[in-house]
Design a protein around this motif. Structure first.
Motif, mmCIF file in Angstrom:
data_model
loop_
_atom_site.group_PDB
_atom_site.id
_atom_site.type_symbol
_atom_site.label_atom_id
_atom_site.label_comp_id
_atom_site.label_asym_id
_atom_site.label_seq_id
_atom_site.Cartn_x
_atom_site.Cartn_y
_atom_site.Cartn_z
ATOM 1 N N ASP A 202 51.761 38.806 120.505
ATOM 2 C CA ASP A 202 51.870 37.989 121.721
ATOM 3 C C ASP A 202 53.323 37.874 122.188
ATOM 4 O O ASP A 202 53.799 36.799 122.542
ATOM 5 C CB ASP A 202 51.283 36.599 121.483
ATOM 6 N N TYR A 203 54.033 39.030 122.187
ATOM 7 C CA TYR A 203 55.427 39.036 122.613
ATOM 8 C C TYR A 203 55.583 39.262 124.118
ATOM 9 O O TYR A 203 56.681 39.147 124.642
ATOM 10 C CB TYR A 203 56.208 40.125 121.877
ATOM 11 N N PHE A 204 54.476 39.625 124.792
ATOM 12 C CA PHE A 204 54.598 39.952 126.208
ATOM 13 C C PHE A 204 54.792 38.674 127.029
ATOM 14 O O PHE A 204 53.842 38.001 127.412
ATOM 15 C CB PHE A 204 53.367 40.721 126.700
ATOM 16 N N LYS A 205 56.048 38.367 127.293
ATOM 17 C CA LYS A 205 56.408 37.196 128.086
ATOM 18 C C LYS A 205 57.603 37.578 128.958
ATOM 19 O O LYS A 205 58.754 37.374 128.571
ATOM 20 C CB LYS A 205 56.768 36.018 127.182
ATOM 21 N N PRO A 206 57.333 38.172 130.121
ATOM 22 C CA PRO A 206 58.423 38.645 130.985
ATOM 23 C C PRO A 206 59.421 37.548 131.296
ATOM 24 O O PRO A 206 59.074 36.489 131.821
ATOM 25 C CB PRO A 206 57.689 39.091 132.253
ATOM 26 N N THR A 207 60.668 37.787 130.949
ATOM 27 C CA THR A 207 61.732 36.824 131.207
ATOM 28 C C THR A 207 63.071 37.538 131.179
ATOM 29 O O THR A 207 63.229 38.566 130.503
ATOM 30 C CB THR A 207 61.725 35.697 130.166
ATOM 31 N N ILE A 208 64.027 37.008 131.888
ATOM 32 C CA ILE A 208 65.378 37.572 131.879
ATOM 33 C C ILE A 208 66.127 36.978 130.698
ATOM 34 O O ILE A 208 66.275 35.754 130.602
ATOM 35 C CB ILE A 208 66.126 37.249 133.190
ATOM 36 N N ASN A 209 66.570 37.817 129.795
ATOM 37 C CA ASN A 209 67.265 37.335 128.596
ATOM 38 C C ASN A 209 68.595 38.055 128.430
ATOM 39 O O ASN A 209 68.828 39.117 129.016
ATOM 40 C CB ASN A 209 66.386 37.517 127.353
ATOM 41 N N THR A 210 69.455 37.458 127.617
ATOM 42 C CA THR A 210 70.806 38.018 127.429
ATOM 43 C C THR A 210 70.762 39.375 126.745
ATOM 44 O O THR A 210 71.581 40.251 127.034
ATOM 45 C CB THR A 210 71.662 37.054 126.598
ATOM 46 N N HIS A 211 69.800 39.575 125.843
ATOM 47 C CA HIS A 211 69.687 40.862 125.152
ATOM 48 C C HIS A 211 69.383 41.976 126.147
ATOM 49 O O HIS A 211 70.019 43.041 126.140
ATOM 50 C CB HIS A 211 68.595 40.780 124.086
ATOM 51 N N CYS B 278 60.511 42.521 129.100
ATOM 52 C CA CYS B 278 59.057 42.321 129.051
ATOM 53 C C CYS B 278 58.592 41.679 127.744
ATOM 54 O O CYS B 278 57.703 40.828 127.746
ATOM 55 C CB CYS B 278 58.344 43.652 129.235
ATOM 56 N N PHE B 279 59.197 42.093 126.614
ATOM 57 C CA PHE B 279 58.701 41.672 125.313
ATOM 58 C C PHE B 279 59.702 40.840 124.512
ATOM 59 O O PHE B 279 59.377 40.396 123.410
ATOM 60 C CB PHE B 279 58.300 42.899 124.475
ATOM 61 N N GLY B 280 60.900 40.655 125.031
ATOM 62 C CA GLY B 280 61.896 39.912 124.281
ATOM 63 C C GLY B 280 62.550 40.766 123.209
ATOM 64 O O GLY B 280 62.116 41.892 122.942
ATOM 65 N N ARG B 281 63.569 40.210 122.584
ATOM 66 C CA ARG B 281 64.299 40.973 121.578
ATOM 67 C C ARG B 281 63.428 41.313 120.369
ATOM 68 O O ARG B 281 63.471 42.423 119.840
ATOM 69 C CB ARG B 281 65.525 40.179 121.122
ATOM 70 N N LYS B 282 62.589 40.364 119.931
ATOM 71 C CA LYS B 282 61.728 40.615 118.778
ATOM 72 C C LYS B 282 60.701 41.693 119.090
ATOM 73 O O LYS B 282 60.438 42.576 118.273
ATOM 74 C CB LYS B 282 61.029 39.319 118.366
ATOM 75 N N GLY B 283 60.099 41.604 120.266
ATOM 76 C CA GLY B 283 59.084 42.580 120.619
ATOM 77 C C GLY B 283 59.636 43.977 120.778
ATOM 78 O O GLY B 283 58.944 44.962 120.506
#
Length: 296
Positions: A64-73, A112-117
Motif C-alpha cells: 500500500d505504498y501508492f500514495k502520490p505526493t511530492i516529496n524531497t526524495h 508515486c510510491f514514496g521512498r520506501k516503495g
C-alpha cells in the motif's frame, strides 16, 4: 472501504514531470528501441524488464505504498536528472544522459510510491540502466564481437569433424565462415555477434542479483559471469547451426531460428541458475525476498 482521494495539484505536477521526461528523453528512448528491435534476443530484454517492473509494482502495491505526493526524495532525484541531462547536452557525454533518464524514472516512482516503495523498483531500474548502456555502447564493438565469435567457432569446428576457415572482408566489413571447402558458407552478420544473448544475460543476472540483495562485489561477479556465458552460448549457437546445416536435411531458416531460439533459452537458463548460487558477498543469509522493509 473508503475510496482514495488524491491531491489534484500533485497529479498535475506529476503529469508535467512526465511530459518533460517524454520530450527530453523521447529521442534517446526512440533510438534505443530502434537499436534493440534489430534482434529478437535484444527485444526479449524489454520483456525481462517489463516483468521486473511489474514485480516491483506488485510489491509496492501489496504494501500500500501508492500514495502520490511530492516529496524531497523525488525532488532530489528529479533535480539530479535535470543536471545530468544538462551536462550530457553540453559535454556530449551519453552516459550522463542514460543516468539522467534513470534518475527521472526513479523520481516519478518516488513521487508515486514514496521512498520506501521505490526500493522495490531498484532491480528493474538497475536492469533498465544496464540495458540502455549496452544498447548504446556494445554496437560500437560490432566488428570485434563478430571477429571473436568467428575465430572461436573456427577453432571449435575442426574438433567436431568439420573443417572450417574464416574469411574477413573489409568493405563492407564481413566475417564469413567457410565450412568443408565451400560446402557451407555462413555470414557472421551483426545479428549474430552475440549482442542479443549478451544483453538479455546481463539484464537477467543484474535483476536477480539485486533482488536477492547481493553486495556490489557479488553483483559485479555475477554480471561478469553472465556476460561470459552469453558470449559463450553465442559461439555454441553458431557451431550448432553450422553442424545442423551440414549434417541434416532441415531447411536453413528452420535451423537458424529454431535452433537459435533453443540455444538462447538454454543460455538464459544457465544464467538464471548461476545467479541463484549463494554468494559469499551477500548482505544477509536466508530466503531471497523483495526489498520492501524500511531498513533494506
Amino acid at each position: 472501504m473508503e475510496p482514495k482521494h488524491y491531491n489534484w495539484d500533485t497529479v498535475f505536477f506529476l503529469s508535467v514531470v512526465l511530459l518533460v521526461a517524454v520530450i527530453a528523453y523521447g529521442p534517446l528512448v526512440g533510438g534505443l528501441w530502434e537499436a534493440g528491435s534489430r534482434t529478437t534476443q535484444a527485444l526479449n530484454a524489454f520483456v525481462l524488464l517489463g516483468v521486473a517492473f511489474w514485480d516491483g509494482f506488485r510489491t509496492a502495491a501489496r504494501a500500500d505504498y501508492f500514495k502520490p505526493t511530492i516529496n524531497t526524495h523525488g525532488l532530489f532525484l528529479f533535480g539530479l536528472s535535470c543536471l545530468a541531462l544538462a551536462a550530457a547536452s553540453l559535454a556530449q557525454v551519453w552516459p550522463l544522459a542514460v543516468l539522467g533518464l534513470c534518475l527521472n524514472i526513479g523520481a516519478l516512482l518516488s513521487f508515486c510510491f514514496g521512498r520506501k516503495g521505490t526500493i522495490a523498483f531498484y532491480p528493474a531500474l538497475a536492469g533498465f540502466g544496464a540495458m540502455v548502456a549496452l544498447l548504446v555502447w556494445v554496437p560500437q564493438l560490432d566488428e570485434w564481437l563478430r571477429l571473436l565469435a568467428g575465430r572461436v567457432s573456427v577453432g571449435i569446428l575442426p574438433n567436431l569433424g568439420i573443417r572450417a576457415d574464416m574469411v574477413v572482408e573489409a568493405d563492407p566489413f564481413q566475417v564469413i565462415l567457410v565450412a568443408e571447402k565451400g560446402a557451407g558458407i555462413f555470414n557472421v552478420a551483426t545479428e549474430c555477434n552475440g549482442f542479443g544473448i549478451l544483453l538479455s544475460s546481463v539484464v537477467l543476472a543484474l535483476i536477480i542479483a539485486l533482488r536477492r540483495r547481493v553486495s556490489w562485489v557479488g553483483v559485479i561477479l555475477k554480471v561478469g559471469a553472465a556476460a561470459v556465458i552469453g558470449l559463450a552460448f553465442n559461439v555454441i549457437r553458431i557451431v550448432a547451426i553450422t553442424m545442423a546445416t551440414l549434417r541434416t536435411e532441415f531447411g536453413y531458416g528452420l535451423i537458424h531460428e529454431g535452433l537459435g531460439t533453443v540455444v538462447y533459452l538454454l543460455a538464459l537458463t544457465v544464467v538464471y541458475a548461476v545467479s541463484l548460487i549463494d554468494s559469499p558477498f551477500s548482505w544477509r543469509c536466508g530466503r531471497a525476498v523483495p526489498c520492501t522493509d524500511p531498513g533494506a
